[in-house]
Motif scaffolding. Sequence first.
Motif, PDB file in Angstrom:
ATOM      1  N   PRO A   1       8.382 -11.087   8.443  1.00 19.94           N
ATOM      2  CA  PRO A   1       9.247 -11.942   7.633  1.00 19.94           C
ATOM      3  C   PRO A   1      10.640 -11.369   7.430  1.00 19.94           C
ATOM      4  N   ARG A   2      10.776 -10.052   7.539  1.00 22.80           N
ATOM      5  CA  ARG A   2      12.077  -9.416   7.354  1.00 22.80           C
ATOM      6  C   ARG A   2      12.776  -9.138   8.679  1.00 22.80           C
ATOM      7  N   GLY A   3      12.285  -9.775   9.745  1.00 24.55           N
ATOM      8  CA  GLY A   3      12.920  -9.648  11.043  1.00 24.55           C
ATOM      9  C   GLY A   3      12.178  -8.721  11.983  1.00 24.55           C
ATOM     10  N   GLY A   4      12.200  -9.058  13.262  1.00 26.64           N
ATOM     11  CA  GLY A   4      11.539  -8.230  14.256  1.00 26.64           C
ATOM     12  C   GLY A   4      10.082  -8.611  14.447  1.00 26.64           C
ATOM     13  N   THR A   5       9.373  -7.766  15.177  1.00 24.50           N
ATOM     14  CA  THR A   5       7.979  -8.036  15.523  1.00 24.50           C
ATOM     15  C   THR A   5       7.156  -6.772  15.371  1.00 24.50           C
TER      16      THR A   5
ATOM     17  N   ALA B   1       4.403 -12.538  -0.244  1.00 23.47           N
ATOM     18  CA  ALA B   1       5.201 -13.752  -0.059  1.00 23.47           C
ATOM     19  C   ALA B   1       6.667 -13.450   0.235  1.00 23.47           C
ATOM     20  N   ASP B   2       7.220 -12.419  -0.412  1.00 21.84           N
ATOM     21  CA  ASP B   2       8.634 -12.080  -0.195  1.00 21.84           C
ATOM     22  C   ASP B   2       8.837 -11.071   0.928  1.00 21.84           C
ATOM     23  N   GLY B   3       7.737 -10.633   1.556  1.00 24.48           N
ATOM     24  CA  GLY B   3       7.848  -9.694   2.668  1.00 24.48           C
ATOM     25  C   GLY B   3       8.062  -8.257   2.256  1.00 24.48           C
ATOM     26  N   ARG B   4       8.072  -7.991   0.929  1.00 28.53           N
ATOM     27  CA  ARG B   4       8.298  -6.606   0.489  1.00 28.53           C
ATOM     28  C   ARG B   4       7.125  -5.715   0.857  1.00 28.53           C
ATOM     29  N   TRP B   5       5.910  -6.227   0.673  1.00 25.63           N
ATOM     30  CA  TRP B   5       4.709  -5.432   0.891  1.00 25.63           C
ATOM     31  C   TRP B   5       4.060  -5.792   2.224  1.00 25.63           C
ATOM     32  N   LEU B   6       3.596  -4.769   2.913  1.00 21.34           N
ATOM     33  CA  LEU B   6       2.827  -4.933   4.143  1.00 21.34           C
ATOM     34  C   LEU B   6       1.505  -4.212   3.946  1.00 21.34           C
ATOM     35  N   ALA B   7       0.403  -4.939   4.106  1.00 17.84           N
ATOM     36  CA  ALA B   7      -0.935  -4.370   3.931  1.00 17.84           C
ATOM     37  C   ALA B   7      -1.638  -4.295   5.277  1.00 17.84           C
ATOM     38  N   MET B   8      -2.367  -3.194   5.496  1.00 16.46           N
ATOM     39  CA  MET B   8      -3.130  -2.988   6.724  1.00 16.46           C
ATOM     40  C   MET B   8      -4.461  -2.349   6.359  1.00 16.46           C
ATOM     41  N   PRO B   9      -5.590  -2.863   6.849  1.00 15.84           N
ATOM     42  CA  PRO B   9      -6.888  -2.241   6.541  1.00 15.84           C
ATOM     43  C   PRO B   9      -7.101  -0.970   7.355  1.00 15.84           C
ATOM     44  N   LEU B  10      -7.645   0.054   6.699  1.00 19.56           N
ATOM     45  CA  LEU B  10      -8.013   1.273   7.403  1.00 19.56           C
ATOM     46  C   LEU B  10      -9.197   0.993   8.328  1.00 19.56           C
ATOM     47  N   MET B  11      -9.325   1.814   9.365  1.00 20.85           N
ATOM     48  CA  MET B  11     -10.420   1.641  10.311  1.00 20.85           C
ATOM     49  C   MET B  11     -11.767   1.750   9.598  1.00 20.85           C
ATOM     50  N   ALA B  12     -12.742   1.004  10.109  1.00 18.71           N
ATOM     51  CA  ALA B  12     -14.130   1.032   9.627  1.00 18.71           C
ATOM     52  C   ALA B  12     -14.239   0.615   8.176  1.00 18.71           C
TER      53      ALA B  12
ATOM     54  N   THR C   1      -7.387   0.585   2.371  1.00 21.18           N
ATOM     55  CA  THR C   1      -6.214  -0.218   2.676  1.00 21.18           C
ATOM     56  C   THR C   1      -4.970   0.662   2.680  1.00 21.18           C
ATOM     57  N   VAL C   2      -4.067   0.371   3.605  1.00 26.06           N
ATOM     58  CA  VAL C   2      -2.747   1.007   3.626  1.00 26.06           C
ATOM     59  C   VAL C   2      -1.734  -0.021   3.136  1.00 26.06           C
ATOM     60  N   LEU C   3      -0.919   0.362   2.158  1.00 27.64           N
ATOM     61  CA  LEU C   3       0.124  -0.504   1.620  1.00 27.64           C
ATOM     62  C   LEU C   3       1.480   0.149   1.845  1.00 27.64           C
ATOM     63  N   LEU C   4       2.399  -0.608   2.413  1.00 31.75           N
ATOM     64  CA  LEU C   4       3.762  -0.122   2.648  1.00 31.75           C
ATOM     65  C   LEU C   4       4.726  -0.920   1.778  1.00 31.75           C
ATOM     66  N   ASP C   5       5.389  -0.219   0.872  1.00 35.21           N
ATOM     67  CA  ASP C   5       6.419  -0.822   0.028  1.00 35.21           C
ATOM     68  C   ASP C   5       7.741  -0.661   0.759  1.00 35.21           C
ATOM     69  N   ARG C   6       8.190  -1.733   1.446  1.00 37.93           N
ATOM     70  CA  ARG C   6       9.416  -1.633   2.237  1.00 37.93           C
ATOM     71  C   ARG C   6      10.658  -1.568   1.357  1.00 37.93           C
TER      72      ARG C   6
ATOM     73  N   LEU D   1       4.586   4.692   1.335  1.00 37.75           N
ATOM     74  CA  LEU D   1       3.336   4.344   2.007  1.00 37.75           C
ATOM     75  C   LEU D   1       2.178   4.849   1.150  1.00 37.75           C
ATOM     76  N   HIS D   2       1.242   3.968   0.851  1.00 34.97           N
ATOM     77  CA  HIS D   2       0.081   4.330   0.041  1.00 34.97           C
ATOM     78  C   HIS D   2      -1.177   4.131   0.873  1.00 34.97           C
ATOM     79  N   ARG D   3      -1.955   5.209   1.072  1.00 36.71           N
ATOM     80  CA  ARG D   3      -3.262   5.117   1.738  1.00 36.71           C
ATOM     81  C   ARG D   3      -4.328   5.145   0.652  1.00 36.71           C
ATOM     82  N   LEU D   4      -4.975   4.010   0.435  1.00 36.31           N
ATOM     83  CA  LEU D   4      -5.910   3.857  -0.672  1.00 36.31           C
ATOM     84  C   LEU D   4      -7.330   3.770  -0.123  1.00 36.31           C
ATOM     85  N   ARG D   5      -7.996   4.912  -0.051  1.00 38.58           N
ATOM     86  CA  ARG D   5      -9.366   4.944   0.464  1.00 38.58           C
ATOM     87  C   ARG D   5     -10.325   4.329  -0.555  1.00 38.58           C
TER      88      ARG D   5
END
Length: 242
Positions: free
Chosen positions: A146-150, A177-188, A192-197, A202-206
Amino acid sequence: MPPRWSAWALTVAWLLLLALLPWWLGLPLLLALAAALLSQVARLAEYTGMLRRALHWGVPGWLLSVLLALGGGPRAWVLTMSAALAGFSLLVLLDNWLDRDRPRQPSPMSSAEWSELAMAPIGPAAAIIELQPPIWLDVGEGVADPRGGTLHVSGRVLTLADARRVDGVEPRCCFSADGRWLAMPLMAGRGTVLLDRQRNRLHRLRGWQLCGWHAGQPWLNRGKDDAPLGLAHVLGHDDLEP
């Protein structure tokens, strides 16, 4: 055969295999599993759960092989019980070490208790929080930011539009919704990994799973029966900008 029954069939087969193998052959197999877990090699991350189950069920099978090798008499039972005490104690220590990064704070109240508290006729009025469910996008060959690029993914590494790389995550992502946060699930499914752009943090929340968004902020829980908590509560501080 349903997947659940297949998993149980493999588990029983593995236990019987170690019970029938000579104890001096089964022991190196168990030590190899423990070494694989302790090594924490990135390529084995998605098999951690399977390796732990194999170790937990392999120890009883190996103990049966020890009992059979000793003849099954009273002395054999005493020696086998001593080996069981040592083996299961080591398993507990191994599990505690593997789960050392999990948050140690008390678990939040269950959803039943949470709903009962919300419906209580006494106490101060509180705002109703409605979470926007997360929309997970399959990165695959790329997904628009949402903030540009791929965003792109290669193996277990997700590359952002600004060339920043995040490893150990599944090829899925979710934006606020505003594109500030990017969430990614950890493997297995380990968290969750949360990136506050906005603040470049970067927060790795096991052990925590993203369950929705409210007012542009991520809300997480430890399981389906747990009440969702805001990120500030999860991190234990309130210095997050709204």
